[in-house]
Scaffold this active site. Sequence first.
Site, PDB file in Angstrom:
ATOM      1  N   CYS A  85       1.017  -1.006   0.664  1.00 12.44           N
ATOM      2  CA  CYS A  85      -0.006  -0.481   0.206  1.00 12.44           C
ATOM      3  C   CYS A  85       0.842   0.983   0.159  1.00 12.44           C
ATOM      4  CB  CYS A  85      -1.078   0.133   1.266  1.00 12.44           C
ATOM      5  SG  CYS A  85      -2.033   1.242   1.340  1.00 12.44           S
ATOM      6  N   CYS A 222      -5.052   6.049  -3.589  1.00 15.02           N
ATOM      7  CA  CYS A 222      -4.293   4.752  -3.722  1.00 15.02           C
ATOM      8  C   CYS A 222      -2.957   4.849  -4.028  1.00 15.02           C
ATOM      9  CB  CYS A 222      -5.251   4.128  -4.278  1.00 15.02           C
ATOM     10  SG  CYS A 222      -4.465   1.876  -4.489  1.00 15.02           S
TER      11      CYS A 222
END
Length: 293
Positions: A85, A222
């Site tokens: 991530c 993101c």
Amino acid sequence: MSTRIAFLKGHGTENDFVIVPDPDNAIELPPAAVAALCDRRAGIGGDGVLHVVRSAAHPEARQLAPEAEWFMDYRNGDGSIAEMCGNGVRVFARYLQHAGLVGEGDLAVATRGGVKTVHIAKAEAGGDVTVGMGKAFFPEGDDVTVSVADRQWPALNVNMGNPHAVAFVDDLAHAGTLYDPPPFSPASAYPDGVNVEFVVDRGPRHVAMRVHERGAGETRSCGTGACAVAVAAARRDGADPAATGAPVTYTVDLPGGRLVITERPDGEIEMTGPAVIVAEGEIDAEWFETVNP
């Protein structure tokens, strides 16, 4: 177990996380407990959990301990495990700085997607955090399409340590609500699910995007998705640093803020943006035990 468990809350361009410091890997975090922590009504609320563990204390990262002291044991908001991530790595680094475990400058962070190089800028330089995100990989296979309602678009299959389908659209509203995963084909392209990005142009080397993250739904940002989008836009625009020998930089606007993505001639990708710690507190152990029997 102590009567209370420390936690922090942080975000990177509004991609938000519950941070659980656990250097010795003593806290069990099964999927149900992670989902409860991330619940925005009955829990703390977040797109995912950053479990902060020393690499030497975690069986999945022990072999990386000589390279990186700290392991980002990242979990999606539904409790599932993710390889990487990008925003999470930035917030993870900011936590280490906040806790006095690292200072400004460079450090290495172990993830399931490998060791990531992080640079924390000086406060007078804006304090942004830059993460070396590795190289983009373009899996071979059939052409990918994604769809929303009666619309369908071709998508570029980009892997940034996790899978992405990048579709260029005329209007970000065409992505719909993004509550549910957008259908894609062929199914064989993403056997474990996929993050789907919808992208529009804002100007020269400047794009905007929305994203459905697998396991989390639509998120405000993101990091790996922004990298996938920048690389996809560069290829669409005929820019390939490996061919020209010159780096390519794209500005990527997300609902939660702005990231700057640079792809170097060696293929390495760097992502720069803010990372903020907004709160810290304690989880009640009795409550935690009810969601983590």
